[in-house]
Design a protein around this motif. Structure first.
Motif, PDB file in Angstrom:
ATOM      1  N   GLU A  18       0.786  -1.234   0.000  1.00 28.58           N
ATOM      2  CA  GLU A  18       0.000   0.000   0.000  1.00 28.58           C
ATOM      3  C   GLU A  18       0.824   1.292   0.000  1.00 28.58           C
ATOM      4  OE1 GLU A  18      -4.112  -1.702   1.988  1.00 28.58           O
ATOM      5  OE2 GLU A  18      -2.667  -0.676   3.273  1.00 28.58           O
ATOM      6  N   PRO A  19       1.967   1.370   0.681  1.00 27.40           N
ATOM      7  CA  PRO A  19       2.717   2.625   0.670  1.00 27.40           C
ATOM      8  C   PRO A  19       3.732   2.749  -0.457  1.00 27.40           C
ATOM      9  CG  PRO A  19       3.726   1.144   2.242  1.00 27.40           C
ATOM     10  CD  PRO A  19       2.525   0.416   1.667  1.00 27.40           C
ATOM     11  N   GLY A  20       3.972   1.683  -1.218  1.00 29.53           N
ATOM     12  CA  GLY A  20       5.109   1.635  -2.119  1.00 29.53           C
ATOM     13  C   GLY A  20       5.108   2.660  -3.239  1.00 29.53           C
ATOM     14  N   TYR A  21       3.958   2.908  -3.845  1.00 29.56           N
ATOM     15  CA  TYR A  21       3.919   3.898  -4.920  1.00 29.56           C
ATOM     16  C   TYR A  21       4.317   5.271  -4.400  1.00 29.56           C
ATOM     17  CZ  TYR A  21       1.609   0.729  -8.227  1.00 29.56           C
ATOM     18  OH  TYR A  21       1.325  -0.308  -9.076  1.00 29.56           O
ATOM     19  N   ALA A  22       3.869   5.597  -3.198  1.00 28.74           N
ATOM     20  CA  ALA A  22       4.204   6.902  -2.627  1.00 28.74           C
ATOM     21  C   ALA A  22       5.662   6.967  -2.198  1.00 28.74           C
ATOM     22  CB  ALA A  22       3.294   7.212  -1.436  1.00 28.74           C
ATOM     23  N   THR A  23       6.113   5.985  -1.418  1.00 29.48           N
ATOM     24  CA  THR A  23       7.469   6.075  -0.870  1.00 29.48           C
ATOM     25  C   THR A  23       8.536   5.989  -1.962  1.00 29.48           C
ATOM     26  OG1 THR A  23       7.440   3.692  -0.375  1.00 29.48           O
ATOM     27  CG2 THR A  23       6.815   5.207   1.404  1.00 29.48           C
ATOM     28  N   SER A  24       8.275   5.231  -3.021  1.00 28.41           N
ATOM     29  CA  SER A  24       9.274   5.123  -4.090  1.00 28.41           C
ATOM     30  C   SER A  24       9.482   6.457  -4.791  1.00 28.41           C
ATOM     31  CB  SER A  24       8.864   4.052  -5.106  1.00 28.41           C
ATOM     32  OG  SER A  24       7.668   4.409  -5.769  1.00 28.41           O
ATOM     33  N   GLN A  25       8.420   7.241  -4.910  1.00 27.92           N
ATOM     34  CA  GLN A  25       8.553   8.568  -5.513  1.00 27.92           C
ATOM     35  C   GLN A  25       9.148   9.568  -4.533  1.00 27.92           C
ATOM     36  OE1 GLN A  25       7.811   9.448  -8.859  1.00 27.92           O
ATOM     37  NE2 GLN A  25       7.854   7.220  -8.952  1.00 27.92           N
ATOM     38  N   LEU A  26       8.712   9.495  -3.292  1.00 29.62           N
ATOM     39  CA  LEU A  26       9.191  10.455  -2.289  1.00 29.62           C
ATOM     40  C   LEU A  26      10.702  10.347  -2.089  1.00 29.62           C
ATOM     41  CD1 LEU A  26       6.271  10.041   0.254  1.00 29.62           C
ATOM     42  CD2 LEU A  26       6.781  12.107  -1.058  1.00 29.62           C
ATOM     43  N   THR A  27      11.217   9.118  -2.040  1.00 31.71           N
ATOM     44  CA  THR A  27      12.651   8.959  -1.801  1.00 31.71           C
ATOM     45  C   THR A  27      13.477   9.417  -2.996  1.00 31.71           C
ATOM     46  OG1 THR A  27      12.559   6.637  -2.524  1.00 31.71           O
ATOM     47  CG2 THR A  27      12.362   7.078  -0.160  1.00 31.71           C
ATOM     48  N   GLN A  28      12.865   9.508  -4.163  1.00 32.01           N
ATOM     49  CA  GLN A  28      13.548  10.029  -5.342  1.00 32.01           C
ATOM     50  C   GLN A  28      13.449  11.552  -5.451  1.00 32.01           C
ATOM     51  OE1 GLN A  28      12.998   7.642  -9.079  1.00 32.01           O
ATOM     52  NE2 GLN A  28      11.668   6.425  -7.767  1.00 32.01           N
TER      53      GLN A  28
END
Length: 220
Positions: A18-28
């Motif tokens: 559930e959090p992966g789409y958000a966190t993958s963009q945020l960390t970039q």
């Protein structure tokens, strides 16, 4: 919001997709994800992945909250079966009181409902009667939508991790409106024309869609 730290709550059986789409963009885009557990003991996600929390929920002091960018709460069967995750909902209240965004998806919305945090805010979840079972007073503010942002609160249903991420990325200013729409169209709708917008170009002509589709498979 002044910080660049994303505080991701982790607990046994949390829905790791559930959090992966958000966190993958945020960390970039300049953000750092720190995992928060009830303790620092390892937890195991619903997908069987072992996660070592970076810090405990007690370490989220008012000072730490003030330096945070977001508290992110995911679903877990434990939201439905007991109150052991209630400290995370209570901490969400502290974030909101401090003007720091909170994003909750799936079962975490039930925890916020029980804590009274949805009574006066527009929100969504799996279905309205799922939250109604909590006895909360916010039924009139329930929205039939993939994801909802009301001030500093973001909520989404369990089948909408991409819409959930869209609201988070918009709230934290990762993409301006046109690129945010393109990001959503690319990942949610597989719209190849959106890839060029994310790369800073105009949308491609129809004949360029095949090439954009191939490139988009490597976009993160």
């Amino acid at each position: 919001m002044s910080g660049t730290t994303i505080h991701l709550a982790v607990y046994d059986d949390f829905a790791d997709w559930e959090p992966g789409y958000a966190t993958s963009q945020l960390t970039q885009h300049g953000f750092t994800v720190r995992t928060v557990g009830l303790t620092t003991d390892p937890v195991t996600t619903m997908g069987g992945i072992r996660v070592q929390p970076d810090l405990t929920i007690d370490e989220l002091t008012p000072e730490a909250i003030a330096d945070s960018a977001l508290l992110l709460l995911t679903g877990s069967t434990r939201w439905d079966t007991g109150d052991d995750l209630a400290p995370f909902a209570a901490k969400a209240g502290g974030f909101l009181a401090a003007g720091v965004p909170v994003a909750a998806i799936c079962g975490a919305t039930l925890g916020l409902a029980r804590a009274g945090l949805l009574d006066d805010r527009d929100h969504t979840s799996a279905v309205s009667f799922y939250l109604a079972a909590s006895g909360y007073q916010g039924g009139e503010r329930y929205q039939e939508a993939d994801a909802v942002t009301d001030g500093d609160l973001i909520t989404a249903g369990p089948t909408e991790p991409i819409a959930f991420a869209r609201e988070i990325l918009g709230k934290l200013g990762v993409y301006e409106e046109r690129k945010l729409d393109a990001w959503y169209r690319l990942f949610h709708d597989s719209d190849a024309s959106a890839y060029a917008v994310l790369q800073g170009a105009d949308e491609p002509a129809e004949g360029a869609a095949d090439a954009a589709t191939a490139d988009s498979r490597g976009t993160s």
